[in-house]
Scaffold this motif. Structure first.
Motif, mmCIF file in Angstrom:
data_model
loop_
_atom_site.group_PDB
_atom_site.id
_atom_site.type_symbol
_atom_site.label_atom_id
_atom_site.label_comp_id
_atom_site.label_asym_id
_atom_site.label_seq_id
_atom_site.Cartn_x
_atom_site.Cartn_y
_atom_site.Cartn_z
ATOM 1 N N VAL A 271 1.082 -1.163 0.111
ATOM 2 C CA VAL A 271 -0.107 0.028 -0.107
ATOM 3 C C VAL A 271 1.163 0.626 0.166
ATOM 4 N N ALA A 272 0.990 2.254 -1.380
ATOM 5 C CA ALA A 272 1.243 3.207 -0.757
ATOM 6 C C ALA A 272 1.535 3.833 0.630
ATOM 7 N N MET A 273 2.595 4.438 1.061
ATOM 8 C CA MET A 273 2.369 5.410 2.322
ATOM 9 C C MET A 273 3.557 6.149 2.177
ATOM 10 N N LEU A 274 2.955 7.322 2.786
ATOM 11 C CA LEU A 274 3.967 8.375 2.384
ATOM 12 C C LEU A 274 5.154 8.087 2.862
ATOM 13 N N PRO A 275 6.564 7.954 3.059
ATOM 14 C CA PRO A 275 7.313 8.676 4.222
ATOM 15 C C PRO A 275 7.231 8.736 5.813
ATOM 16 N N ARG A 276 7.066 8.997 5.684
ATOM 17 C CA ARG A 276 6.023 10.349 7.606
ATOM 18 C C ARG A 276 5.036 9.831 7.770
ATOM 19 N N THR A 277 4.007 8.212 7.300
ATOM 20 C CA THR A 277 3.575 8.054 7.619
ATOM 21 C C THR A 277 3.874 6.558 8.270
ATOM 22 N N THR A 278 4.448 6.595 7.101
ATOM 23 C CA THR A 278 5.847 5.207 7.913
ATOM 24 C C THR A 278 6.700 5.465 9.254
ATOM 25 N N ALA A 279 6.799 5.885 9.208
ATOM 26 C CA ALA A 279 7.508 6.520 10.815
ATOM 27 C C ALA A 279 6.481 6.841 11.503
ATOM 28 N N GLN A 280 5.674 7.292 11.432
ATOM 29 C CA GLN A 280 4.651 7.506 12.648
ATOM 30 C C GLN A 280 3.720 6.260 13.301
ATOM 31 N N VAL A 281 3.468 5.911 11.972
ATOM 32 C CA VAL A 281 3.018 4.216 13.118
ATOM 33 C C VAL A 281 3.842 3.259 13.460
ATOM 34 N N GLU A 282 5.298 3.620 12.454
ATOM 35 C CA GLU A 282 6.576 3.133 13.233
ATOM 36 C C GLU A 282 6.399 3.236 15.147
ATOM 37 N N SER A 283 6.539 4.639 14.320
ATOM 38 C CA SER A 283 7.015 5.436 16.156
ATOM 39 C C SER A 283 5.914 5.453 16.916
ATOM 40 N N GLN A 284 4.873 5.907 16.663
ATOM 41 C CA GLN A 284 3.755 6.399 18.035
ATOM 42 C C GLN A 284 2.780 5.042 17.736
ATOM 43 N N ILE A 285 3.224 3.870 17.088
ATOM 44 C CA ILE A 285 1.608 3.115 17.273
ATOM 45 C C ILE A 285 3.315 0.929 17.120
ATOM 46 N N VAL A 286 3.663 1.495 16.585
ATOM 47 C CA VAL A 286 4.300 -0.320 17.210
ATOM 48 C C VAL A 286 5.211 -0.496 17.827
ATOM 49 N N PHE A 287 6.131 0.496 17.897
ATOM 50 C CA PHE A 287 7.289 0.123 18.496
ATOM 51 C C PHE A 287 6.943 0.111 20.398
ATOM 52 N N PRO A 288 5.641 1.333 20.769
ATOM 53 C CA PRO A 288 5.160 1.550 21.513
ATOM 54 C C PRO A 288 4.085 0.193 22.242
ATOM 55 N N THR A 289 3.835 0.193 21.041
ATOM 56 C CA THR A 289 2.924 -1.483 21.751
ATOM 57 C C THR A 289 3.889 -2.351 22.231
ATOM 58 N N VAL A 290 5.279 -2.799 21.508
ATOM 59 C CA VAL A 290 5.477 -3.502 21.919
ATOM 60 C C VAL A 290 6.112 -3.309 23.353
ATOM 61 N N HIS A 291 6.557 -2.103 23.649
ATOM 62 C CA HIS A 291 7.423 -2.235 25.129
ATOM 63 C C HIS A 291 5.906 -1.808 25.765
ATOM 64 N N ALA A 292 4.932 -1.241 25.341
ATOM 65 C CA ALA A 292 3.876 -1.684 26.160
ATOM 66 C C ALA A 292 3.772 -3.012 26.413
ATOM 67 N N MET A 293 3.641 -3.292 25.513
ATOM 68 C CA MET A 293 3.511 -5.526 26.571
ATOM 69 C C MET A 293 4.960 -5.359 27.123
ATOM 70 N N ASN A 294 5.851 -5.511 26.599
ATOM 71 C CA ASN A 294 7.137 -5.750 28.219
ATOM 72 C C ASN A 294 6.768 -4.794 29.299
ATOM 73 N N ARG A 295 6.466 -3.744 29.340
ATOM 74 C CA ARG A 295 6.059 -3.255 30.929
ATOM 75 C C ARG A 295 4.634 -3.840 31.837
ATOM 76 N N GLU A 296 4.050 -4.659 30.354
ATOM 77 C CA GLU A 296 3.131 -4.798 31.526
ATOM 78 C C GLU A 296 3.013 -6.393 31.893
ATOM 79 N N ASN A 297 4.521 -6.848 31.722
ATOM 80 C CA ASN A 297 4.651 -8.733 31.562
ATOM 81 C C ASN A 297 3.942 -9.047 30.534
ATOM 82 N N ARG A 298 3.507 -9.076 29.453
ATOM 83 C CA ARG A 298 3.246 -9.699 28.521
ATOM 84 C C ARG A 298 3.547 -9.256 26.694
ATOM 85 N N ARG A 299 5.778 -10.330 27.507
ATOM 86 C CA ARG A 299 6.017 -9.587 26.333
ATOM 87 C C ARG A 299 5.841 -10.741 24.856
ATOM 88 N N TYR A 300 5.698 -9.943 24.561
ATOM 89 C CA TYR A 300 5.106 -10.454 22.990
ATOM 90 C C TYR A 300 6.186 -11.073 22.205
#
Ligand code: AMP
Ligand code: GLY
Length: 422
Positions: A235-264
């Motif tokens: 799917v065509a995504m602007l580089p800025r959107t890809t960066a936002q998705v990673e930095s605001q959603i994907v990375f924080p979700t994995v880290h949030a699961m770690n912090r809540e003792n639910r390592r993914y």
């Protein structure tokens, strides 16, 4: 290596098809599988939710890696049970799979960790849910059964009356059983949808290429939601959107699961809406998407098996990033008449053998079974996932729809507009 794939849908056929190409894969089994997986793996007659049966099989047959396709066994704790017996099983454990198993949990996780999503409310009590609707201005709203409902627990409502009807179905009529014991109301978001599937062991995070599912049953996104009628990737995504998705959603979700003792560990699927305010999480799944997997794996040029093995072992950092075919892949799902409502099973399927299959065109089986003589028949709502690679969306679409012309069964229907906007 000996590998066991768990599940019986189009996603599992695609997984088996891809894993069979790995030089590391010695024996490949699929439980319970379907007539498609039977072409590339040995089907084993054990249900996908028979965790103890699967474990006994994995021990008896010296399975080195079990790869779980569907959410139900993951949410029921298959990974935990395998771990107790020191058997390697790919996917999140029960605590981590709750990210899909409870939409209420997923929403609250986002709230706690400031991961952007729609505003929402959770109710268990019918009177409270109705009173929430009575006290809000009329307008669009989304009503979701909190638990697992095979993609059908979500109703996008134009107004409060439609939302009242959806709440009645869920909390009063218990249309989704236990899964509908809680309802989540969500702000209706507008924008382009993207499915982003990420491979992670909780430390290393490897986003796959973005894909676009088409959830509504009819062309132009009309009609009720399904498990997914077709996909295009990339799917065509602007580089800025890809960066936002990673930095605001994907990375924080994995880290949030770690912090809540639910390592993914496993595939983390984020269903996203790209709004004018930025990306928002619509849902998480604890697994690969179906049918997203079919076109994604046709584009994946790297060997999948070492990636899955390294993830399950917590050593994903040792792997090179996956390499993708630059071409476009389109997948269109042929469904039984009546789906996503009631439909007949056992309807004869004709013409699959007429399709010239190869690395650029595959007919993945989803809801099919074989009669005694070997003839194919329907066995589910989503029957076949026809998938092709092409230089661009138009070329991939042309191949898929030409193949679909060769196939027929009574009541067969599919969307004609998958990837048409690309
Ligand atoms: P889900 O299973 O939660 O992803 O929901 C299924 C589909 O419903 C999504 O793919 C969207 O098309 C739609 N949907 C879900 N949540 C929302 C929302 N908050 N706003 C608009 N559409 C939504
Ligand atoms: N295609 C959407 C899903 O797998 O949930």
């Amino acid at each position: 290596m000996n590998v066991l794939v768990v599940g019986s849908g189009g996603r599992e056929h695609a997984l088996c098809w891809k894993l069979r190409q790995s030089p590391l894969c010695k024996r490949l089994f699929c439980a319970p599988g379907n007539p498609g997986t039977k072409l590339v793996a040995d089907n084993v007659d054990i249900a996908a939710d028979d965790i103890q049966g699967l474990l006994r099989f994995a021990i008896a047959e010296n399975i080195d890696l079990t790869v779980v396709g569907p959410e139900a066994p993951l949410c029921a704790g298959i990974v935990d049970e395998f771990q107790k017996q020191k058997k390697l099983c790919f996917g999140p454990n029960k605590a981590a799979a709750e990210i899909e198993g409870s939409k209420a949990f997923a929403r609250e996780l986002c709230r706690r960790h400031r991961i952007p999503g729609p505003s929402f409310q959770v109710y268990e009590e019918l009177g409270m849910a109705r009173s929430f609707l009575d006290n809000r201005p009329d307008g669009p709203i989304v009503v979701k059964a909190s638990g697992l409902a095979a993609g059908k627990g979500v109703t996008v409502c134009k107004n409060n009356d439609e939302a009242r009807a959806a709440v009645t179905e869920c909390l009063e009529k218990r249309r989704f059983g236990e899964a509908g014991g809680q309802v989540v109301f969500e702000e209706f978001l507008e924008g382009q949808e993207v499915s982003l599937i990420t491979l992670t062991d909780g430390r290393t995070i490897v986003p796959f290429e973005p894909a676009r599912d088409h959830k509504a049953v009819g062309d132009g996104d009309k009609g009720p939601n399904t498990g997914g009628m077709g996909v295009i990737t990339p799917v065509a995504m602007l580089p800025r959107t890809t960066a936002q998705v990673e930095s605001q959603i994907v990375f924080p979700t994995v880290h949030a699961m770690n912090r809540e003792n639910r390592r993914y560990h496993g595939f983390l699927y984020a269903g996203l809406m790209l709004t004018t305010q930025g990306p928002r999480v619509l849902e998480y799944n604890c697994r690969l998407g179906d049918p997203e997997t079919q076109p994604l794996l046709m584009r994946l040029q790297s060997d999948l098996l070492p990636l899955l093995l390294a993830t399950a072992e917590g050593k994903l950092e040792s792997q090179q990033p996956p390499v993708w075919d630059k071409r476009v892949a389109v997948c269109v799902v042929a469904c039984s008449g009546g789906y996503p409502g009631d439909y007949k099973k056992g309807v004869p399927i004709f013409g699959v053998d007429r399709v010239q299959q190869g690395p650029d065109l595959q007919v993945f089986h989803a809801g099919t079974s074989q009669r005694l003589g070997g003839d194919l028949q329907t066995a589910g709502g989503r029957v076949l996932a026809v998938t092709a690679l092409g230089a661009d969306a138009a070329a991939a679409r042309a191949k898929v729809y030409a193949a679909l012309k060769q196939i027929e069964f009574a009541g067969m229907h599919f969307r004609t507009d998958i990837g048409a906007k690309a």
